[in-house]
Design a protein around this motif. Structure first.
Motif, PDB file in Angstrom:
ATOM      1  N   PHE A  32     -39.046 -50.557  63.759  1.00  0.00           N
ATOM      2  CA  PHE A  32     -39.669 -51.658  63.022  1.00  0.00           C
ATOM      3  C   PHE A  32     -40.812 -51.124  62.157  1.00  0.00           C
ATOM      4  N   ILE A  33     -41.674 -50.331  62.755  1.00  0.00           N
ATOM      5  CA  ILE A  33     -42.807 -49.778  62.010  1.00  0.00           C
ATOM      6  C   ILE A  33     -42.332 -48.827  60.915  1.00  0.00           C
ATOM      7  N   ASN A  34     -41.310 -48.059  61.197  1.00  0.00           N
ATOM      8  CA  ASN A  34     -40.835 -47.073  60.227  1.00  0.00           C
ATOM      9  C   ASN A  34     -40.428 -47.724  58.904  1.00  0.00           C
ATOM     10  N   ASP A  35     -39.901 -48.951  58.972  1.00  0.00           N
ATOM     11  CA  ASP A  35     -39.403 -49.607  57.762  1.00  0.00           C
ATOM     12  C   ASP A  35     -40.200 -50.835  57.361  1.00  0.00           C
ATOM     13  N   VAL A  36     -41.340 -51.064  57.998  1.00  0.00           N
ATOM     14  CA  VAL A  36     -42.065 -52.300  57.746  1.00  0.00           C
ATOM     15  C   VAL A  36     -42.629 -52.370  56.329  1.00  0.00           C
ATOM     16  N   MET A  37     -42.862 -51.223  55.679  1.00  0.00           N
ATOM     17  CA  MET A  37     -43.397 -51.243  54.319  1.00  0.00           C
ATOM     18  C   MET A  37     -42.320 -51.082  53.253  1.00  0.00           C
ATOM     19  N   SER A  38     -41.058 -50.905  53.686  1.00  0.00           N
ATOM     20  CA  SER A  38     -39.979 -50.728  52.717  1.00  0.00           C
ATOM     21  C   SER A  38     -39.789 -51.918  51.784  1.00  0.00           C
ATOM     22  N   PRO A  39     -39.862 -53.165  52.272  1.00  0.00           N
ATOM     23  CA  PRO A  39     -39.681 -54.297  51.354  1.00  0.00           C
ATOM     24  C   PRO A  39     -40.909 -54.604  50.504  1.00  0.00           C
ATOM     25  N   LEU A  40     -41.988 -53.853  50.677  1.00  0.00           N
ATOM     26  CA  LEU A  40     -43.242 -54.175  50.009  1.00  0.00           C
ATOM     27  C   LEU A  40     -43.469 -53.384  48.726  1.00  0.00           C
ATOM     28  N   GLU A  41     -42.454 -52.656  48.260  1.00  0.00           N
ATOM     29  CA  GLU A  41     -42.657 -51.795  47.090  1.00  0.00           C
ATOM     30  C   GLU A  41     -43.168 -52.582  45.891  1.00  0.00           C
ATOM     31  N   THR A  42     -42.541 -53.713  45.579  1.00  0.00           N
ATOM     32  CA  THR A  42     -42.982 -54.482  44.409  1.00  0.00           C
ATOM     33  C   THR A  42     -44.404 -55.018  44.597  1.00  0.00           C
ATOM     34  N   LEU A  43     -44.776 -55.369  45.819  1.00  0.00           N
ATOM     35  CA  LEU A  43     -46.141 -55.841  46.074  1.00  0.00           C
ATOM     36  C   LEU A  43     -47.141 -54.705  45.967  1.00  0.00           C
ATOM     37  N   LEU A  44     -46.785 -53.537  46.482  1.00  0.00           N
ATOM     38  CA  LEU A  44     -47.676 -52.381  46.421  1.00  0.00           C
ATOM     39  C   LEU A  44     -47.921 -51.932  44.983  1.00  0.00           C
TER      40      LEU A  44
END
Length: 455
Positions: A32-44
């Motif tokens: 879960f932690i490993n991929d928790v930021m994967s969907p946030l690319e556009t927000l980042l």
């Protein structure tokens, strides 16, 4: 006598399935932690004034690959295997969970601290990064050490308890629970971040990871009881067990084993073609297929969600009927077709869903046969070291490919170039799978035979 105790415990279905779900839950939280930021690319990539961090696609690509940096460049993943075989699953599991928690705390600081517009220059990578991206990458690197260490530890636990029994099904269920962690992160992270803040998904992940840590401590109690019973029998036995102890010289035997190398190469190209893709897939769905940002993560999560059911099914098929290499060949062929499909100038969201469903099948087929086949080639006493060496070389690909894809997407926003990269890895996986079939016939590993002994 000691072997008899181990066998009797292995024959207890309640004991081995309890062990499976305890350690698999810990691994699921890590995924879960490993991929928790994967969907946030556009927000980042949004400006700081709009709630983002002002990253570029290249910055995000560097961050995505950073989870493997310490493992690869400082050889930590290799040493993790030595630690596992020398110190045991209790010490190594606790250490891995501690490192994962530390890495998450650093990432949380990176996305919440008011770092302004400060940048960091990394001459080795020829990059100028925002300070937030550099700190997040450092946290992901620390997390990655614990994440991979946890993976090899859980794999050795599975082999210890399920060899001669439902090993394929057990590993399939373990993989399925891990994918549930991935799918949950991909589907929930972006909506949660949009409603609250960028750090909220990470804080939720930290809570989940702490629960996983607690579950592993429960397993440690079970493992200690097993060890005490085994030592009691050994102390009254005249038989020595020196041959069952890991020695550094065993590394040479692993390196001389052609089966080890073929599995390692297949693992590297297959996971380099899947894991990095999932980290970029959410933005792909938005940019190419016009999917709304609120639900793009759900499109991406189709692949890991599909593995929840399929991986145990394929693992059970391997247990009872064998044909492990044949399963891998089918899976790698389907994977390659997926990326060829994504490279085509088709922009319908229904087509993207169809490709993600096909990817979920491929993503289930290969692991269901790949991981149960490793113990057929490597002795248990040095299995941790072998897994660590496999994962080390795998991480070479998983660290390099995201950076290449990030640069490719910057140069070619149509995603055609990056899909060609993934398709090329798929063709390599097909070739290696056929080579595995040849080596299995030559060496007699039994990769095409069932895992359950009485089948």
């Amino acid at each position: 006598m000691a072997e008899a105790i181990a066998k009797r415990l292995n024959d207890s279905a309640t004991a081995r399935w309890t062990v499976l779900f305890i350690v698999a839950f810990t691994m699921m939280m890590g995924y879960f932690i490993n991929d928790v930021m994967s969907p946030l690319e556009t927000l980042l990539e949004k400006p700081v004034s709009e709630g983002g961090l002002g990253w570029s696609s290249t910055d995000y690509g560097f961050f995505s690959g950073s989870g493997s940096f310490i493992n690869v460049f400082l050889l930590m993943l290799f040493f993790s295997g030595l630690i596992l075989d020398r110190m045991g699953v209790r010490f190594t599991g606790i250490l891995s969970c501690s490192l994962m928690v530390a890495g998450v705390l650093i990432k949380i600081y990176a996305v919440t601290a008011p770092l302004g517009g400060d940048t960091v220059t990394l001459p080795f990578f020829n990059l100028h990064l925002p300070l937030s991206a550099a700190l997040a990458a450092m946290g992901f690197s620390v997390f990655g050490v614990g994440y991979e260490m946890c993976g090899i530890t859980v794999s050795k636990v599975m082999v210890r308890w399920f060899t001669g029994h439902e090993l394929g099904l057990a590993m399939g269920l373990q993989v399925a629970m891990a994918r549930l962690g991935t799918a949950s992160a991909l589907s929930l992270s972006a909506p949660v971040a949009m409603r609250y803040s960028l750090s909220t998904p990470l804080l939720i992940g930290l809570l989940f990871l702490s629960l996983g840590f607690a579950c592993y401590l429960v397993y440690c109690v079970m493992d200690r009881k097993l060890e005490k019973e085994t030592l009691k029998v050994q102390s009254s036995s005249l038989k020595t067990h020196d041959d069952d102890s890991f020695r550094l010289s065993d590394i040479g035997g692993i390196l001389r084993n052609p089966g080890f190398w073929i599995v390692t190469l297949l693992c590297m190209v297959f996971y380099s073609a899947v894991s990095p893709f999932l980290k970029f897939a959410t933005k792909l769905m938005i940019a190419k297929y016009g999917v709304d940002a609120d639900v793009a993560g759900f499109f991406t999560s189709i692949a890991p969600f599909g593995t929840l059911l399929l991986t145990p099914i394929f693992g059970s098929i391997y247990d009872r009927w064998g044909k492990g290499v044949s399963i891998i060949i089918i899976g790698t062929t389907m994977l390659t077709c997926v990326y060829i499909g994504f490279s085509l100038p088709i922009h319908a969201s229904a087509f993207a869903i169809a490709m993600m469903i096909l990817l979920s099948i491929a993503y289930s087929l290969v692991p269901s046969a790949l991981w149960p086949g490793v113990p057929k080639m490597i002795p248990l006493k040095c299995l941790g070291t072998a897994y660590s060496m496999i994962f080390y070389i795998q991480n070479l690909g998983r660290s390099i490919v995201p950076m290449c894809v990030g640069r490719a997407n910057t140069a070619d926003p149509s995603y055609a170039t990056s899909m060609h990269i993934f398709a090329g890895l798929g063709f390599m996986a097909i070739a290696i799978a056929f080579l595995m079939l040849y080596i299995d016939k030559k060496k007699g590993y039994g990769l095409q035979l069932p895992n359950i002994k009485d089948c």
